[in-house]
Design a protein around this motif. Structure first.
Motif, PDB file in Angstrom:
ATOM      1  N   UNK A  24       0.829  -1.210   0.000  1.00 56.41           N
ATOM      2  CA  UNK A  24       0.000   0.000   0.000  1.00 56.41           C
ATOM      3  C   UNK A  24       0.865   1.263   0.000  1.00 56.41           C
ATOM      4  N   UNK A  25       0.741   2.112  -1.035  1.00 53.08           N
ATOM      5  CA  UNK A  25       1.564   3.338  -1.093  1.00 53.08           C
ATOM      6  C   UNK A  25       1.129   4.365  -0.038  1.00 53.08           C
ATOM      7  N   UNK A  26      -0.102   4.250   0.467  1.00 50.60           N
ATOM      8  CA  UNK A  26      -0.612   5.225   1.442  1.00 50.60           C
ATOM      9  C   UNK A  26      -0.364   4.772   2.877  1.00 50.60           C
ATOM     10  N   UNK A  27       0.183   3.596   3.021  1.00 52.05           N
ATOM     11  CA  UNK A  27       0.354   2.992   4.352  1.00 52.05           C
ATOM     12  C   UNK A  27      -0.984   2.973   5.108  1.00 52.05           C
ATOM     13  N   UNK A  28      -2.040   2.632   4.376  1.00 53.73           N
ATOM     14  CA  UNK A  28      -3.387   2.630   4.961  1.00 53.73           C
ATOM     15  C   UNK A  28      -3.738   1.278   5.585  1.00 53.73           C
ATOM     16  N   UNK A  29      -2.873   0.275   5.384  1.00 56.83           N
ATOM     17  CA  UNK A  29      -3.221  -1.073   5.865  1.00 56.83           C
ATOM     18  C   UNK A  29      -2.294  -1.487   7.003  1.00 56.83           C
ATOM     19  N   UNK A  30      -2.868  -1.974   8.062  1.00 57.49           N
ATOM     20  CA  UNK A  30      -2.046  -2.570   9.104  1.00 57.49           C
ATOM     21  C   UNK A  30      -2.673  -3.902   9.527  1.00 57.49           C
ATOM     22  N   UNK A  31      -1.891  -4.730  10.208  1.00 55.40           N
ATOM     23  CA  UNK A  31      -2.357  -6.061  10.588  1.00 55.40           C
ATOM     24  C   UNK A  31      -2.825  -6.048  12.039  1.00 55.40           C
ATOM     25  N   UNK A  32      -3.948  -6.735  12.259  1.00 52.52           N
ATOM     26  CA  UNK A  32      -4.457  -6.840  13.622  1.00 52.52           C
ATOM     27  C   UNK A  32      -4.649  -8.301  13.986  1.00 52.52           C
ATOM     28  N   UNK A  33      -4.525  -8.579  15.266  1.00 53.62           N
ATOM     29  CA  UNK A  33      -4.688  -9.948  15.742  1.00 53.62           C
ATOM     30  C   UNK A  33      -6.051 -10.075  16.409  1.00 53.62           C
ATOM     31  N   UNK A  34      -6.814 -11.071  15.991  1.00 52.81           N
ATOM     32  CA  UNK A  34      -8.098 -11.276  16.639  1.00 52.81           C
ATOM     33  C   UNK A  34      -8.343 -12.779  16.719  1.00 52.81           C
ATOM     34  N   UNK A  35      -8.697 -13.266  17.869  1.00 57.02           N
ATOM     35  CA  UNK A  35      -8.880 -14.719  18.071  1.00 57.02           C
ATOM     36  C   UNK A  35      -7.697 -15.500  17.520  1.00 57.02           C
ATOM     37  N   UNK A  36      -6.520 -15.024  17.771  1.00 60.34           N
ATOM     38  CA  UNK A  36      -5.277 -15.675  17.342  1.00 60.34           C
ATOM     39  C   UNK A  36      -5.139 -15.762  15.832  1.00 60.34           C
ATOM     40  N   UNK A  37      -5.922 -14.955  15.121  1.00 60.53           N
ATOM     41  CA  UNK A  37      -5.810 -14.941  13.661  1.00 60.53           C
ATOM     42  C   UNK A  37      -5.475 -13.524  13.235  1.00 60.53           C
ATOM     43  N   UNK A  38      -4.580 -13.425  12.248  1.00 63.38           N
ATOM     44  CA  UNK A  38      -4.193 -12.095  11.775  1.00 63.38           C
ATOM     45  C   UNK A  38      -5.099 -11.650  10.632  1.00 63.38           C
ATOM     46  N   UNK A  39      -5.470 -10.374  10.666  1.00 69.29           N
ATOM     47  CA  UNK A  39      -6.294  -9.803   9.610  1.00 69.29           C
ATOM     48  C   UNK A  39      -5.689  -8.489   9.153  1.00 69.29           C
ATOM     49  N   UNK A  40      -5.892  -8.211   7.851  1.00 68.41           N
ATOM     50  CA  UNK A  40      -5.504  -6.901   7.352  1.00 68.41           C
ATOM     51  C   UNK A  40      -6.650  -5.932   7.646  1.00 68.41           C
ATOM     52  N   UNK A  41      -6.314  -4.771   8.201  1.00 70.44           N
ATOM     53  CA  UNK A  41      -7.330  -3.749   8.464  1.00 70.44           C
ATOM     54  C   UNK A  41      -6.944  -2.493   7.691  1.00 70.44           C
ATOM     55  N   UNK A  42      -7.935  -1.926   6.992  1.00 66.87           N
ATOM     56  CA  UNK A  42      -7.654  -0.793   6.121  1.00 66.87           C
ATOM     57  C   UNK A  42      -8.219   0.494   6.729  1.00 66.87           C
ATOM     58  N   UNK A  43      -7.406   1.504   6.807  1.00 72.15           N
ATOM     59  CA  UNK A  43      -7.873   2.813   7.257  1.00 72.15           C
ATOM     60  C   UNK A  43      -8.480   3.515   6.048  1.00 72.15           C
ATOM     61  N   UNK A  44      -9.813   3.568   6.046  1.00 73.25           N
ATOM     62  CA  UNK A  44     -10.518   4.092   4.864  1.00 73.25           C
ATOM     63  C   UNK A  44     -10.227   5.570   4.623  1.00 73.25           C
ATOM     64  N   UNK A  45      -9.843   6.285   5.685  1.00 72.73           N
ATOM     65  CA  UNK A  45      -9.577   7.726   5.500  1.00 72.73           C
ATOM     66  C   UNK A  45      -8.275   7.926   4.732  1.00 72.73           C
ATOM     67  N   UNK A  46      -7.423   6.922   4.736  1.00 72.34           N
ATOM     68  CA  UNK A  46      -6.167   7.042   3.992  1.00 72.34           C
ATOM     69  C   UNK A  46      -6.258   6.384   2.613  1.00 72.34           C
ATOM     70  N   UNK A  47      -7.137   5.371   2.496  1.00 70.92           N
ATOM     71  CA  UNK A  47      -7.223   4.585   1.263  1.00 70.92           C
ATOM     72  C   UNK A  47      -7.736   5.429   0.114  1.00 70.92           C
TER      73      UNK A  47
END
Lengths: 800, 314
Positions: free
Chosen positions: B73-96
């Motif tokens: 991501x060129x905007x650095x809008x995506x970061x990874x989050x851990x939930x129930x021991x599973x990793x997910x990509x989370x997108x910051x829509x204000x940056x996307x």
């Protein structure tokens, strides 16, 4: 369902199927006393001995006599195809089968006592001497290019067979015998004809004695058959005498009357006709692939007669059809361990064909066509199979009724194209009138009643042949050379050179498969004459010859079944795209990746998976798949069969794509070693179609299917696509368009709960699953978890 | 009203061309979904069609948590989050910016851009692949959305091109658009599938963001002045527009203001659109009850009691 049928259906739920040894004992007793006589005589006497002595019974509430084994739900151990050893019997007992301990003990004694008798070991011997002991053929027999791969030189019979039915085995030939003749003229006409032939016989030619033996055999078997029906008449009368319930007593007396009349005399009413049919059907079994042919056609005069005369109502007829369904559920078979792996479970194909056209091309759908479909919808029993013949003028109403059955989750009926099947027979030199009379035998293999016969001996795993080609004739499964050297693929300069070299290897291996077929044909001709079925072929009595000893107008003795054609076409497409066109990878890199089963080649693997795939209406893979099938068909047409014809191409995988895949190493379409191959013959590889059902059909329509005896295309729909009559009409239109524009066969599965649950966990394997609700379609795998659950709960219905 | 010379090159944001559609008009149809809609219905089933610009959709069920998208991501809008021991990509829509850099890289097709400028020619090519099935089933092409009236040039050209190639046409529309757009589009339309979401204008505005006067006027114009066969569709949203008085009012409008033979299709509300809201990082209305079969039958009975033929589903 009425109460009687409900009760019969409930009684079908049993946990263990009994294996019976009566037929095995009787057969061996007879063989023991006929040593040295001509085979046709031995087989006739054996058949007579069974029909005269096997235990019979009439089940509670049944209206049709004849059960197929000496115990209810039983399967009689067969004598033709392998001995049931202790090891095999133990394996059966650990599954859903059972055997009386006393019977088991006797079985082993019989095995020993008749060790030299069993015709079966002759077949195994014939195969092993010609194939197992032959240095050229032996590596091929083990290679997995054809199934099953032999594990030792004795061959892959993999134990015996046990089946229901009172006919002579082994019954691998697909034929539709002349039911109509028995209904119309009775067994007496066959006996009289054979007697006349004997009377007219003059010893003027070399085969005079053979003919004499044949006619005597026919008379012997048909007379025994009539006595067999008489035994049921006696039994019914005796049961009636002891019956307290007046209603049942009356039924039994009527059954007794019918069994003393048919099959000897012509049938006059529907109950007589269906009893006569059932006796005939039982003698065409044991075979897992016995067909009833065009049941709605030859039974129609009796239906019409009884309805017009006010003897029966449609409900009465439906009851008979539903009883017939329950009875067919009890006609089972089981094979040895090795074969059980090839054809999963108690696979069986008892096929009733409905619809289609008459000799002049007019639609022949009638009330019985609908009632047969209703019997399946109403009882929710998966057997017998119903196959619908489809042509331009097939009534929409019939299609919709058929889809009413499909949507219950039964997985049938299948739909066949009149156009493609008729073309197939026309290309083979049959008249248009004969071609229009075809029916489905086996699952979808077309045959013309009484006029053609065919045998599926083995499956040819094209993907394995491709793997052998990739390794210059070397088989990775066995670790030895099986093919001819067709060149080092890394040295090939163009895709054309590569493809042409593959076809050389493909051709070589197919010819060996044809040889393997021939050995079996030769052995069966010698060992397994069958006067009953032979007499019920066209001119079957007058010709004086067993049906395996005749040359038919349409010589169709041997079929070779193509499996894995789609994986091979997709593999060719990936090689062309990534190695020759884009030059992204070298052939050496590909070989290394394949030899490492893609381990450590993740990005490369992903590129090969994402290369163009058949089933998306994409010309490159579609044309290559098409070329593979064309080459297969053309090569078959060049290969001789032992019955003086050419091999006929077939493309039905049944469940062979699983064991076929198990033998086959990693392939360039991205498939890993041992993984299952694409199912059917024209279905896209699992999960590789992304453009909806029409794109799949458009891909399949690029393949010339007419030269094939049968092709298969399985399609899955979510129940939401079949909710209303309007939805069904649209699907009916799609089916008809496919089948009148090059398609040959299509059948549908309705997605069930397990599959949706699986799609939730493995979305990558179910990209094609679409949920359709009014005005809205969505890919199931793109729905959020909660909504997926909601869809699963709202739309799934389990098979009853 | 001349078509542009190069009409096959006209383009619009299209977010889906769906084949084997069986609920968007008669027969089997290929449906072209254009992006951009003047309404904002609370229950919208295709929220990714609201704006004309491309939008990022993410499918959490498919995400394997590999993190390739975050790196791309060129905007650095995506970061990874851990939930129930599973990793997910989370997108910051204000940056996307919905540039799509991440979607091509995702190995599990868990990210996608909805909406791509697509030419009439491209749509036509796709439609023509299925012509045999469309024609033999009595089907054709349907423009849905989004809203066709928001793209009059493109839709007019696509509809014309279909007619030129022997493909029957339909449009699914909310009828909220200019008379000029209607005139241009509907001369090439064989069947108009027109929504009436509420007969009361104030309610209509509350539920969809716009009043209904223009809509009802346009529907009458399409039916009478243009003489296009019309089918009225009511998305049945329990608690919003499913009361007998609204259904009756709609049926009366159809009977009195349109033509006696105009049918009403009652489309039961479903929650599938909620998934898309989630994929868009939006909050959909999750408190609407899904009507069951007996509820729908009651609605049908109400409409039919007014003497208008009604059908459940499209």
């Amino acid at each position: 369902m009425n109460e009687r049928v409900k009760k019969m259906k409930d009684s079908l739920r049993i946990s263990k199927y009994p294996l019976c040894i009566e037929l095995f004992r009787l057969a061996n007793e007879s063989l023991d006393s006929t040593a040295g006589e001509p085979m046709i005589t031995r087989r006739a006497k054996l058949h007579e001995h069974i029909l005269d002595n096997i235990t019979i019974f009439i089940e509670e509430d049944d209206l049709i006599c004849g059960s197929g084994a000496s115990k209810p739900f039983g399967m009689e151990m067969q004598y033709e195809y392998g001995v049931w050893t202790k090891d095999e019997v133990e394996a059966l007992k650990s599954e859903i089968y059972t055997i009386d301990p006393k019977d088991e003990e006797e079985l082993y004694q019989l095995n020993e006592r008749f060790a030299g008798n069993a015709l079966n070991s002759n077949l195994v011997d014939a195969l092993s001497q010609s194939l197992g002991m032959n240095d050229r053929m032996w590596p091929f027999m083990k290679s997995g290019v054809i199934l099953p791969p032999w594990k030792d030189r004795k061959g892959g019979s993999g134990g015996g067979f046990a089946m229901s039915g009172y006919g002579l085995g082994p019954g691998f030939f697909l034929v539709c015998i002349d039911y109509e003749r028995i209904l119309k003229e009775g067994a007496k006409s066959v006996i009289a004809e054979a007697e006349q032939c004997l009377k007219n016989l003059r010893y003027t030619s070399g085969d005079s004695i053979d003919k004499q033996n044949y006619w005597e055999a026919v008379i012997r078997v048909f007379k025994a058959w009539v006595r067999f029906a008489g035994r049921y008449a006696d039994l019914a009368r005796q049961m009636a005498a002891e019956e307290k319930d007046e209603g049942r007593k009356k039924e039994l007396l009527e059954m007794a009357r019918i069994c003393s009349k048919v099959p000897y005399e012509p049938a006059e009413t529907f109950p007589e006709a269906i009893q006569s049919f059932w006796f005939t059907f039982l003698l065409a079994c044991p075979s897992p692939t016995t067909t009833a042919g065009r049941f709605d056609q030859y039974m129609y005069p009796y239906y019409r007669h009884d309805i017009d005369a006010g003897l029966l109502t449609d409900d009465d007829v439906l009851e008979y059809l539903e009883i017939m369904r329950c009875k067919t559920m009890k006609i089972n078979r089981v094979s040895g361990k090795a074969n059980r792996a090839k054809n999963s479970g108690m696979a069986k194909w008892y096929n009733w064909t409905i619809g289609g056209v008459d000799k002049d091309g007019n639609d022949v759908t009638n009330e019985l066509s609908y009632l047969l479909l209703e019997s399946a919808r109403d009882t929710q029993l998966p057997h017998f199979t119903i196959t619908v013949r489809v042509h331009e003028k097939t009534p929409e109403k019939l299609m919709v009724k058929a889809l009413d059955v499909v949507k219950t989750g039964l997985g049938m009926p299948a739909f066949l194209s009149d156009k493609s099947y008729i073309n197939f027979f026309l290309e083979g030199g049959m008249s248009i009138e004969d071609a229009r009379d075809y029916c489905a035998t086996g699952c979808v293999d077309g045959n013309i009643p009484a006029k053609t016969r065919s045998q599926v001996v083995t499956f040819f795993i094209i993907a394995q042949a491709f793997d052998v080609f990739m390794h210059n004739g070397f088989c990775r499964f066995t670790g030895e050379n099986v093919g001819i050297p067709t060149g080092d693929v890394t040295q090939m300069k163009t895709f054309e050179e590569f493809k042409d070299a593959f076809f050389v290897q493909f051709d070589y291996l197919m010819h060996m498969a044809a040889e393997r077929n021939n050995v079996e044909l030769i052995a069966e001709r010698r060992l397994f004459p069958d006067p009953f079925r032979s007499a019920l072929m066209k001119n079957g009595v007058s010709c004086g010859k067993d049906m395996l000893d005749r040359h038919f107008d349409f010589e169709n003795g041997s079929l070779l079944g193509a499996v894995g054609g789609v994986n091979t076409g997709d593999s060719l497409a990936a090689v062309k795209t990534l190695i020759f066109d884009q030059k992204k990878y070298t052939m050496q890199e590909l070989l290394t990746a394949l030899d490492n089963n893609w381990e450590g080649f993740d990005e490369m693997h992903s590129d090969f998976i994402n290369a163009p795939k058949y089933g998306n209406n994409d010309d490159l893979p579609d044309q290559l798949v098409s070329e593979v099938y064309k080459f297969f068909a053309d090569t078959c047409h060049r290969m001789d069969t032992a019955y003086d014809g050419k091999v006929t191409p077939n493309a039905i995988s049944i469940s062979a794509h699983q064991p076929g895949g198990a033998c086959t190493g990693a392939t360039p379409d991205g498939r890993r070693s041992g993984e299952i191959l694409a199912d059917a013959s024209l279905s896209p590889d699992h999960g590789k179609d992304h453009n909806g059902p029409l794109a799949v059909l458009l891909s399949a329509m690029k393949v010339d299917q007419d030269p094939y005896q049968g092709t298969l295309l399985n399609m899955k729909f979510h129940p939401s696509a079949l909710k209303t009559a309007d939805d069904e009409k649209k699907l009916a239109s799609m089916i008809k368009t496919y089948l009148t524009n090059g398609g040959k066969h299509i059948q549908f599965n309705v997605v069930n709960r397990q599959e949706m649950t699986d799609a939730k966990i493995h979305p990558e394997e179910h990209p094609e699953l679409v949920v359709r609700v009014a005005g809205y379609s969505a890919y199931f795998t793109r729905l959020s978890g909660a909504i997926q659950d909601e869809v699963i709960n709202r739309t799934s219905f389990e098979q009853v | 009203m001349e078509l542009a010379k190069e009409y096959l090159h006209l383009a619009a944001p299209v977010f889906n061309i769906q084949t084997y559609c069986i609920h968007d008009g008669p027969g089997i149809r290929t449906t072209v979904f254009v992006k951009g809609c003047p309404l904002r219905c609370l229950w919208c089933a295709n929220p990714e069609s609201n704006t004309s610009s491309p939008q990022l959709l993410t499918y959490r069920e498919k995400c394997t948590g590999c993190g390739i998208c975050a790196a791309a991501c060129p905007q650095k809008a995506i970061h990874m989050e851990l939930e129930d021991e599973k990793r997910f990509a989370v997108t910051d829509r204000s940056l996307c910016t919905s540039c799509g850099a991440c979607t091509g890289k995702c190995p599990s097709q868990a990210r996608e851009i909805a909406g791509k400028m697509t030419t009439v020619q491209e749509c036509l090519d796709k439609i023509m692949e299925d012509k045999l099935f469309l024609v033999s089933s009595g089907g054709g092409m349907t423009i849905s959305g989004g809203e066709a009236l928001s793209h009059p040039d493109f839709c007019e050209a696509l509809l014309y091109a279909c007619h030129e190639n022997g493909i029957s046409t339909a449009v699914e529309s909310c009828s909220y658009g200019s008379r000029d757009a209607i005139d241009r589009i509907y001369r090439f339309v064989d069947l108009a599938l027109l929504d009436i979401k509420h007969m009361d204008s104030a309610q209509h505005k509350r539920l969809t963001g716009v009043p209904n006067e223009l809509i009802l006027e346009n529907i009458q114009y399409i039916c009478h002045s243009l003489g296009v066969p019309v089918c009225i569709r009511i998305p049945v949203i329990p608690g919003y527009n499913s009361d007998a008085s609204n259904l009756e009012a709609t049926a009366e409008f159809v009977k009195n203001k349109l033509k006696a033979d105009v049918p009403i299709h009652l489309l039961p509300y479903h929650r599938l659109g909620l998934s898309k809201s989630e994929s868009l990082g939006q909050q959909g209305a999750d408190d609407i009850e899904v009507p069951d079969d007996s509820f729908m039958e009651k609605c049908r009975a109400v409409v039919e009691s007014c003497g208008v033929s009604a059908k459940i589903g499209g």
